[in-house]
Write a protein that holds these residues in place. Structure first.
Motif, PDB file in Angstrom:
ATOM      1  N   LEU A  64      -2.239   3.347  12.817  1.00 44.88           N
ATOM      2  CA  LEU A  64      -1.632   2.622  11.699  1.00 44.88           C
ATOM      3  C   LEU A  64      -1.319   3.606  10.581  1.00 44.88           C
ATOM      4  CD1 LEU A  64      -1.216  -0.513  11.211  1.00 44.88           C
ATOM      5  CD2 LEU A  64      -3.168  -0.355   9.669  1.00 44.88           C
ATOM      6  N   LEU A  65      -0.101   3.535  10.046  1.00 47.80           N
ATOM      7  CA  LEU A  65       0.282   4.348   8.892  1.00 47.80           C
ATOM      8  C   LEU A  65       0.597   3.398   7.749  1.00 47.80           C
ATOM      9  CD1 LEU A  65       0.971   6.139  11.501  1.00 47.80           C
ATOM     10  CD2 LEU A  65       2.409   7.456   9.944  1.00 47.80           C
ATOM     11  N   THR A  66      -0.183   3.464   6.698  1.00 40.36           N
ATOM     12  CA  THR A  66      -0.010   2.515   5.605  1.00 40.36           C
ATOM     13  C   THR A  66       0.844   3.109   4.482  1.00 40.36           C
ATOM     14  OG1 THR A  66      -1.984   3.171   4.341  1.00 40.36           O
ATOM     15  CG2 THR A  66      -2.288   1.559   6.123  1.00 40.36           C
ATOM     16  N   PRO A  67       1.595   2.263   3.765  1.00 39.66           N
ATOM     17  CA  PRO A  67       2.457   2.725   2.677  1.00 39.66           C
ATOM     18  C   PRO A  67       1.664   3.008   1.411  1.00 39.66           C
ATOM     19  CG  PRO A  67       2.667   0.348   2.939  1.00 39.66           C
ATOM     20  CD  PRO A  67       1.752   0.814   4.027  1.00 39.66           C
ATOM     21  N   ASP A  68       1.236   4.249   1.261  1.00 38.13           N
ATOM     22  CA  ASP A  68       0.395   4.653   0.140  1.00 38.13           C
ATOM     23  C   ASP A  68       1.274   5.198  -0.988  1.00 38.13           C
ATOM     24  OD1 ASP A  68      -1.349   5.878  -1.650  1.00 38.13           O
ATOM     25  OD2 ASP A  68      -2.718   6.529  -0.089  1.00 38.13           O
ATOM     26  N   GLY A  69       1.794   4.319  -1.794  1.00 40.44           N
ATOM     27  CA  GLY A  69       2.597   4.770  -2.929  1.00 40.44           C
ATOM     28  C   GLY A  69       3.829   3.920  -3.155  1.00 40.44           C
ATOM     29  N   VAL A  70       4.193   3.814  -4.424  1.00 34.83           N
ATOM     30  CA  VAL A  70       5.347   2.991  -4.778  1.00 34.83           C
ATOM     31  C   VAL A  70       6.633   3.574  -4.199  1.00 34.83           C
ATOM     32  CG1 VAL A  70       5.763   4.182  -6.981  1.00 34.83           C
ATOM     33  CG2 VAL A  70       6.471   1.801  -6.698  1.00 34.83           C
ATOM     34  N   GLY A  71       6.640   4.897  -3.948  1.00 39.68           N
ATOM     35  CA  GLY A  71       7.830   5.522  -3.370  1.00 39.68           C
ATOM     36  C   GLY A  71       8.134   5.004  -1.972  1.00 39.68           C
ATOM     37  N   ILE A  72       7.105   4.679  -1.227  1.00 38.95           N
ATOM     38  CA  ILE A  72       7.308   4.121   0.110  1.00 38.95           C
ATOM     39  C   ILE A  72       7.858   2.706   0.007  1.00 38.95           C
ATOM     40  CG2 ILE A  72       6.227   3.564   2.315  1.00 38.95           C
ATOM     41  CD1 ILE A  72       6.302   6.560   1.647  1.00 38.95           C
ATOM     42  N   VAL A  73       7.340   1.942  -0.938  1.00 50.93           N
ATOM     43  CA  VAL A  73       7.844   0.581  -1.166  1.00 50.93           C
ATOM     44  C   VAL A  73       9.322   0.647  -1.544  1.00 50.93           C
ATOM     45  CG1 VAL A  73       7.612  -1.515  -2.534  1.00 50.93           C
ATOM     46  CG2 VAL A  73       5.560  -0.239  -1.866  1.00 50.93           C
ATOM     47  N   TRP A  74       9.658   1.559  -2.451  1.00 49.38           N
ATOM     48  CA  TRP A  74      11.058   1.744  -2.877  1.00 49.38           C
ATOM     49  C   TRP A  74      11.936   2.098  -1.686  1.00 49.38           C
ATOM     50  CZ3 TRP A  74      13.586   6.504  -2.407  1.00 49.38           C
ATOM     51  CH2 TRP A  74      14.882   6.544  -2.939  1.00 49.38           C
ATOM     52  N   ALA A  75      11.483   3.039  -0.873  1.00 42.56           N
ATOM     53  CA  ALA A  75      12.274   3.485   0.271  1.00 42.56           C
ATOM     54  C   ALA A  75      12.516   2.347   1.253  1.00 42.56           C
ATOM     55  CB  ALA A  75      11.566   4.646   0.968  1.00 42.56           C
ATOM     56  N   SER A  76      11.489   1.541   1.499  1.00 45.98           N
ATOM     57  CA  SER A  76      11.642   0.427   2.446  1.00 45.98           C
ATOM     58  C   SER A  76      12.667  -0.583   1.937  1.00 45.98           C
ATOM     59  CB  SER A  76      10.291  -0.252   2.691  1.00 45.98           C
ATOM     60  OG  SER A  76       9.839  -0.967   1.549  1.00 45.98           O
ATOM     61  N   LYS A  77      12.739  -0.754   0.628  1.00 48.77           N
ATOM     62  CA  LYS A  77      13.739  -1.668   0.055  1.00 48.77           C
ATOM     63  C   LYS A  77      15.142  -1.075   0.179  1.00 48.77           C
ATOM     64  CE  LYS A  77      10.602  -3.863  -3.263  1.00 48.77           C
ATOM     65  NZ  LYS A  77      10.245  -4.040  -4.697  1.00 48.77           N
ATOM     66  N   ILE A  78      15.254   0.224  -0.067  1.00 47.59           N
ATOM     67  CA  ILE A  78      16.539   0.904   0.077  1.00 47.59           C
ATOM     68  C   ILE A  78      17.059   0.770   1.507  1.00 47.59           C
ATOM     69  CG2 ILE A  78      17.624   3.197   0.156  1.00 47.59           C
ATOM     70  CD1 ILE A  78      17.385   2.249  -2.659  1.00 47.59           C
ATOM     71  N   LEU A  79      16.122   0.807   2.460  1.00 46.23           N
ATOM     72  CA  LEU A  79      16.486   0.722   3.876  1.00 46.23           C
ATOM     73  C   LEU A  79      16.567  -0.718   4.366  1.00 46.23           C
ATOM     74  CD1 LEU A  79      14.259   3.677   5.113  1.00 46.23           C
ATOM     75  CD2 LEU A  79      16.749   3.678   4.848  1.00 46.23           C
ATOM     76  N   LYS A  80      16.407  -1.657   3.437  1.00 52.00           N
ATOM     77  CA  LYS A  80      16.559  -3.090   3.729  1.00 52.00           C
ATOM     78  C   LYS A  80      15.577  -3.589   4.801  1.00 52.00           C
ATOM     79  CE  LYS A  80      21.369  -3.561   2.235  1.00 52.00           C
ATOM     80  NZ  LYS A  80      21.320  -2.379   1.372  1.00 52.00           N
ATOM     81  N   PRO A  82      11.842  -4.126   3.805  1.00 55.15           N
ATOM     82  CA  PRO A  82      10.768  -3.891   2.836  1.00 55.15           C
ATOM     83  C   PRO A  82       9.357  -4.158   3.357  1.00 55.15           C
ATOM     84  CG  PRO A  82      11.907  -5.952   2.339  1.00 55.15           C
ATOM     85  CD  PRO A  82      12.700  -5.276   3.424  1.00 55.15           C
ATOM     86  N   VAL A  83       8.440  -3.286   2.966  1.00 58.89           N
ATOM     87  CA  VAL A  83       7.021  -3.560   3.180  1.00 58.89           C
ATOM     88  C   VAL A  83       6.593  -4.542   2.099  1.00 58.89           C
ATOM     89  CG1 VAL A  83       6.566  -1.307   4.204  1.00 58.89           C
ATOM     90  CG2 VAL A  83       6.276  -1.603   1.743  1.00 58.89           C
ATOM     91  N   PRO A  84       5.604  -5.398   2.359  1.00 57.01           N
ATOM     92  CA  PRO A  84       5.218  -6.405   1.375  1.00 57.01           C
ATOM     93  C   PRO A  84       4.490  -5.841   0.159  1.00 57.01           C
ATOM     94  CG  PRO A  84       3.794  -6.528   3.295  1.00 57.01           C
ATOM     95  CD  PRO A  84       4.896  -5.579   3.641  1.00 57.01           C
ATOM     96  N   GLU A  85       3.763  -4.722   0.351  1.00 54.31           N
ATOM     97  CA  GLU A  85       2.995  -4.158  -0.751  1.00 54.31           C
ATOM     98  C   GLU A  85       2.471  -2.778  -0.358  1.00 54.31           C
ATOM     99  OE1 GLU A  85      -0.108  -7.043  -1.266  1.00 54.31           O
ATOM    100  OE2 GLU A  85      -1.331  -6.225   0.353  1.00 54.31           O
ATOM    101  N   ARG A  86       2.010  -2.043  -1.360  1.00 55.78           N
ATOM    102  CA  ARG A  86       1.329  -0.783  -1.084  1.00 55.78           C
ATOM    103  C   ARG A  86      -0.031  -1.058  -0.451  1.00 55.78           C
ATOM    104  NH1 ARG A  86       0.621   2.408  -6.455  1.00 55.78           N
ATOM    105  NH2 ARG A  86      -0.092   0.361  -7.112  1.00 55.78           N
ATOM    106  N   VAL A  87      -0.443  -0.166   0.426  1.00 51.41           N
ATOM    107  CA  VAL A  87      -1.800  -0.202   0.975  1.00 51.41           C
ATOM    108  C   VAL A  87      -2.321   1.229   0.866  1.00 51.41           C
ATOM    109  CG1 VAL A  87      -3.258  -0.723   2.959  1.00 51.41           C
ATOM    110  CG2 VAL A  87      -1.203  -2.089   2.544  1.00 51.41           C
ATOM    111  N   THR A  88      -2.960   1.527  -0.242  1.00 50.87           N
ATOM    112  CA  THR A  88      -3.375   2.892  -0.532  1.00 50.87           C
ATOM    113  C   THR A  88      -4.749   3.201   0.047  1.00 50.87           C
ATOM    114  OG1 THR A  88      -4.506   2.352  -2.614  1.00 50.87           O
ATOM    115  CG2 THR A  88      -2.113   2.703  -2.716  1.00 50.87           C
ATOM    116  N   GLY A  89      -5.042   4.500   0.141  1.00 50.89           N
ATOM    117  CA  GLY A  89      -6.363   4.904   0.589  1.00 50.89           C
ATOM    118  C   GLY A  89      -7.444   4.393  -0.341  1.00 50.89           C
ATOM    119  N   TYR A  90      -7.161   4.398  -1.650  1.00 49.11           N
ATOM    120  CA  TYR A  90      -8.124   3.903  -2.628  1.00 49.11           C
ATOM    121  C   TYR A  90      -8.391   2.410  -2.412  1.00 49.11           C
ATOM    122  CZ  TYR A  90     -10.181   2.732  -7.162  1.00 49.11           C
ATOM    123  OH  TYR A  90     -11.017   2.272  -8.158  1.00 49.11           O
ATOM    124  N   ASP A  91      -7.323   1.633  -2.248  1.00 47.80           N
ATOM    125  CA  ASP A  91      -7.488   0.188  -2.035  1.00 47.80           C
ATOM    126  C   ASP A  91      -8.243  -0.099  -0.741  1.00 47.80           C
ATOM    127  OD1 ASP A  91      -6.112  -0.370  -4.367  1.00 47.80           O
ATOM    128  OD2 ASP A  91      -4.172  -0.598  -3.358  1.00 47.80           O
TER     129      ASP A  91
END
Length: 246
Positions: A64-80, A82-91
């Motif tokens: 599993l590779l989780t989207p750790d950062g708002v930049g990944i969320v942004w990129a997924s939206k640009i690519l149409k 979208p991931v639902p939310e960030r899932v960071t190592g801290y979280d």
């Protein structure tokens, strides 16, 4: 089948934090011989993966590779896609501690310096008393110490192994010892233990809400300047992918 979005040849999970924790809990409840390897990947690490063939292979083998950062969320939206939310190592670490306290999970903490590592054990004991800290070790060890650490983890069989070496060393270390790691779940947390133990200040909530955590870190940690140049590289590559130039 886990839903994913491909960003620069990296397949990111579209699971929410809650869904990811359900996956972790299921793995711990229904253990088999193969551990669940979660990579928490931010834009900087995406660029590292593109530049490092070994890390690319490791990322493809990870469960599993989780989207750790708002930049990944942004990129997924640009690519149409979208991931639902960030899932960071801290979280992931915080939620794992909370659920570990509910279900009496065992942890092994590997990484950071000795003071942070020791304070992490104290923090868990104070705030998550139902967790068993099976073992711990700082991240500054030699070859002989490394063998002893691997043997210890092999013997203790913790539910969750937390590794905090930073990228790419964390996931390369996990891959190096893949056949011997007896934990049920393994993931890296970057500098999360430093934040939890108070060595590094947590990002103020207002910066989080504005999705400017990266900028806050840049201000208080100017040494990150060169590392964060990768953010520009990431953004350019994502736009090219969106336009079909990759």
């Amino acid at each position: 089948m886990i839903r994913t979005v491909n960003i620069l040849d990296v397949d990111f999970s579209k699971l929410t934090l809650k869904e990811t924790m359900n996956l972790i809990r299921d793995k711990i409840d229904n253990c088999n011989n193969k551990f669940l390897h979660i990579m928490t990947v931010n834009p900087e690490i995406v660029v590292q993966i593109q530049e490092d063939n070994e890390l690319m292979e490791i990322s493809k083998k990870a469960d599993l590779l989780t989207p750790d950062g708002v930049g990944i969320v942004w990129a997924s939206k640009i690519l149409k896609n979208p991931v639902p939310e960030r899932v960071t190592g801290y979280d992931l670490l915080i939620e794992s501690l909370k659920q570990g306290n509910l279900y009496n999970w065992s942890f092994y903490f590997l990484g950071s310096d000795e003071e942070v590592n020791r304070n992490m054990e104290i923090h868990v004991s104070n705030f998550y008393p139902n967790i068993k800290v099976s073992g711990r070790h700082h991240g500054y060890f030699n070859h002989e110490d490394e063998e002893e650490i691997v043997q210890e983890i092999e013997y203790l069989c913790p539910d969750i192994l937390i590794v905090a070496f930073g990228s790419p060393h964390t996931d390369k270390w996990i891959e190096k010892h893949r056949k011997r790691i007896s934990a049920k779940v393994v993931f890296g947390v970057g500098g999360s233990m430093d934040v939890i133990t108070g060595k590094v200040a947590e990002t103020p909530e207002i910066w989080k809400r504005l999705n400017f955590e990266w900028l806050y870190r840049r201000i208080i940690m100017p040494e990150r300047k060169d590392r964060q140049k990768k953010l520009k590289t990431f953004a350019i590559k994502v736009i090219k992918q969106a336009l079909g130039f990759n």
